[in-house]
Design an enzyme around this catalytic site. Structure first.
Site, PDB file in Angstrom:
ATOM      1  N   GLY A 118      12.434  13.195 -81.856  1.00 13.72           N
ATOM      2  CA  GLY A 118      13.572  12.878 -80.992  1.00 13.72           C
ATOM      3  C   GLY A 118      14.855  13.494 -81.520  1.00 13.72           C
ATOM      4  N   ASP A 142       6.035   7.713 -88.823  1.00 12.08           N
ATOM      5  CA  ASP A 142       4.985   7.790 -87.793  1.00 12.08           C
ATOM      6  C   ASP A 142       4.108   9.042 -87.957  1.00 12.08           C
ATOM      7  OD1 ASP A 142       6.505   5.668 -86.961  1.00 12.08           O
ATOM      8  OD2 ASP A 142       7.322   6.666 -85.206  1.00 12.08           O
ATOM      9  N   GLY A 185       4.395   2.777 -86.274  1.00  9.75           N
ATOM     10  CA  GLY A 185       3.799   4.054 -85.899  1.00  9.75           C
ATOM     11  C   GLY A 185       4.135   4.453 -84.486  1.00  9.75           C
ATOM     12  N   GLN A 286       7.874  -1.076 -94.310  1.00 11.09           N
ATOM     13  CA  GLN A 286       7.226   0.242 -94.445  1.00 11.09           C
ATOM     14  C   GLN A 286       8.227   1.379 -94.599  1.00 11.09           C
ATOM     15  OE1 GLN A 286       3.719   0.100 -91.269  1.00 11.09           O
ATOM     16  NE2 GLN A 286       5.396  -1.301 -90.851  1.00 11.09           N
TER      17      GLN A 286
HETATM   18  O1  F6P Z   1       9.965   5.911 -85.640  1.00 17.77           O
HETATM   19  C1  F6P Z   1       9.986   5.154 -86.803  1.00 17.77           C
HETATM   20  C2  F6P Z   1       9.893   3.678 -86.497  1.00 17.77           C
HETATM   21  O2  F6P Z   1       9.894   2.983 -87.721  1.00 17.77           O
HETATM   22  C3  F6P Z   1       8.708   3.280 -85.631  1.00 17.77           C
HETATM   23  O3  F6P Z   1       7.509   3.244 -86.364  1.00 17.77           O
HETATM   24  C4  F6P Z   1       9.191   1.955 -85.097  1.00 17.77           C
HETATM   25  O4  F6P Z   1       8.604   1.643 -83.854  1.00 17.77           O
HETATM   26  C5  F6P Z   1      10.661   2.194 -84.907  1.00 17.77           C
HETATM   27  O5  F6P Z   1      11.029   3.245 -85.770  1.00 17.77           O
HETATM   28  C6  F6P Z   1      11.536   1.001 -85.218  1.00 17.77           C
HETATM   29  O6  F6P Z   1      12.857   1.332 -84.936  1.00 17.77           O
HETATM   30  P1  F6P Z   1      14.100   0.391 -85.307  1.00 17.77           P
HETATM   31  O7  F6P Z   1      14.479   0.692 -86.727  1.00 17.77           O
HETATM   32  O8  F6P Z   1      15.140   0.805 -84.343  1.00 17.77           O
HETATM   33  O9  F6P Z   1      13.651  -1.024 -85.152  1.00 17.77           O
END
Ligand code: F6P
Length: 360
Positions: A118, A142, A185, A286
Site C-alpha cells: 500500500g 504479512d 497477516g 507480533q
Molecule cells: O499489515 C500489517 C498489519 O499488522 C496486519 O497484519 C494487520 O491486519 C494490520 O497491520 C493492523 O493494523 P493496525 O496497526 O492499524 O491495527
C-alpha cells in the site's frame, strides 16, 4: 545529481521489527562509503507535508545503537492517504504536491521509502507525479509484497507467533484443551503457515485455503482416538467463517478491523466436539520487540543495497530477497504482483506432508 548527495529515508505503514536496522544500514553505507548526507523523514509522508518539512540529520553516531531497537525511530502512520488526506474540517484533500515540494525544500536527491504494498504504491505514484528519485524497501509482517521472498518484519513476527505456540502447547496439554492462536497477516497466510509448522500446530487455517469445520473436528477426533488429549490450531486473522463471511471488529468510531475468527472457531469446535477450547489473539505483539538475527541480516542487506542503487542512478526500483541474494526489481512489478500463499507453496506441501490439517 552532484557528488555530495542528500538522501531522505522514511518508514510508512504499520511498524514492525527491523525498521531501525534498515535505517542504520542506510546511514552506514551512505555516510561511510559515499559521504552523503541522510535525512530521516518524520511520520512517513506527513514529514514532507509539514512546513517546514521534518527531516532529521542522521549520522553514524546517532544510528549506531539502532540495530536492535523495535518500531521505527522516525515514526510512521498507516492512516491518511496523501491523495485523499482527511483534513480537520472533515474534507479530503490531495496533498501530493505538498509532499513533492517538501522533498525539494529539503534538497533531497533521492528518497528511500520503506513500506508494504500500500505505502509503496502511494510513494511510487507521488514519485512519478513529481519525477522524484525513489527506491523502495519491502516491509510488512504479512510478507505479501510481490517478487520478494522476505519483507522486513516477517521473520520476527514468525518467531513471536512460534514462541506463543510453544507456550500454548503446555497449557493445551495440561488442560486437555483445544488452544487456538489467532495471528495477523491481513489477507495472507504467511505468518500462520510458517509459525504453524515451526510451532507444531495440528491445524493451520489460512485465507488462501477454504476450510470445512467437519475436517477440523475430524482432525481433533483423530488425535483423541490416538490418545492425544489436546490440539493446537493457528488461524490467520483474515480467515472467513465457513459461510464465507469476514470476521470484523468495529470500534465506537465505526473503524473496522479484522479480528474474531479465533472465537468463532472456538464456539463452533465446542459445539462439534464438546471439548474445552480457548483462544489467544496475538495482535500487535507480533509487530513489536527486538528484531530476530535473520531480520537484522536482511535489514542490513536491504539498506546497503538501496543506497548502492541510488549511487548507480537506478530509481523506481525495489530491493528484493531472492534465493539468499539481494536483487532489485521494478517497483511497479513488486506492487502489482501481490504475494499470497500459493496452493503449491513448499510450506503448504510440507504442512500436508506432516499430516497437519489445512481445513480442506
Ligand atoms: O499489515 C500489517 C498489519 O499488522 C496486519 O497484519 C494487520 O491486519 C494490520 O497491520 C493492523 O493494523 P493496525 O496497526 O492499524 O491495527
Amino acid at each position: 545529481m552532484g557528488e555530495h548527495k542528500c538522501i531522505g529515508i522514511l518508514t510508512s505503514g504499520g511498524d514492525c521489527a527491523g525498521l531501525n536496522a534498515v535505517i542504520r544500514a542506510v546511514v552506514y553505507r551512505a555516510v561511510g562509503k559515499y559521504n552523503w548526507k541522510v535525512l530521516g523523514i518524520r511520520q512517513a509522508t506527513n514529514g514532507l507535508m509539514s512546513r517546514p518539512p521534518q527531516g532529521i540529520p542522521l549520522d553514524i553516531e546517532k544510528v549506531d545503537s539502532w540495530l536492535t531497537i523495535g518500531g521505527t525511530m522516525l515514526g510512521t502512520t498507516n492512516e491518511g492517504n496523501p491523495f485523499a488526506y482527511p483534513m480537520s474540517d472533515g474534507t479530503l484533500r490531495d496533498r501530493s504536491e505538498e509532499i513533492i515540494e517538501g522533498y525539494h525544500q529539503l534538497g533531497l536527491d533521492a528518497l528511500i521509502g520503506i513500506g508494504g504494498d500500500g505505502s509503496l504504491t502511494i510513494l511510487r505514484k507521488i514519485a512519478q507525479q513529481g519525477n522524484l528519485n525513489l527506491v523502495g524497501i519491502p516491509k510488512t509482517i504479512d510478507n505479501d509484497v510481490g517478487i520478494t521472498e522476505r519483507a522486513i518484519g516477517f521473520d520476527t513476527a514468525v518467531n513471536i507467533a512460534t514462541e506463543a505456540l510453544d507456550r500454548l502447547h503446555f497449557t493445551a496439554a495440561s488442560h486437555s484443551r483445544v488452544m487456538i492462536l489467532e495471528v495477523m497477516g491481513r489477507d495472507a497466510g504467511h505468518i500462520a503457515i510458517s509459525a504453524g509448522i515451526a510451532g507444531g500446530a495440528d491445524v493451520i487455517l489460512i485465507p488462501e485455503i477454504p476450510y470445512k469445520m467437519t475436517n477440523i473436528c475430524a482432525k481433533i477426533k483423530e488425535g483423541q482416538d490416538r490418545g492425544k488429549n489436546y490440539c493446537l490450531i493457528v488461524v490467520a486473522e483474515a480467515v472467513r467463517t465457513e459461510a464465507g463471511e469476514q470476521v470484523i471488529q468495529t470500534n465506537r468510531l465505526g473503524q473496522r478491523r479484522l479480528g474474531g475468527i479465533g472465537q468463532y472457531l472456538a464456539d463452533t469446535i465446542s459445539d462439534c466436539r464438546g471439548i474445552e477450547t480457548r483462544v489467544a489473539v496475538l495482535g500487535h505483539i507480533q509487530r513489536g520487540g527486538t528484531p530476530s538475527p535473520l531480520e537484522r541480516v536482511i535489514a542490513s542487506a536491504f539498506g546497503v543495497a538501496a543506497v548502492d542503487l541510488i549511487a548507480e542512478g537506478k530509481f523506481d526500483r525495489m530491493v528484493s530477497w531472492q534465493q539468499r541474494e539481494v536483487r532489485n526489481v521494478p517497483l511497479e512489478d513488486a506492487i502489482s504482483k501481490y504475494r499470497a500463499v500459493e496452493p503449491d507453496d513448499t510450506l503448504v506441501k510440507t504442512a500436508r506432508g506432516l499430516g497437519i490439517c489445512l481445513g480442506d
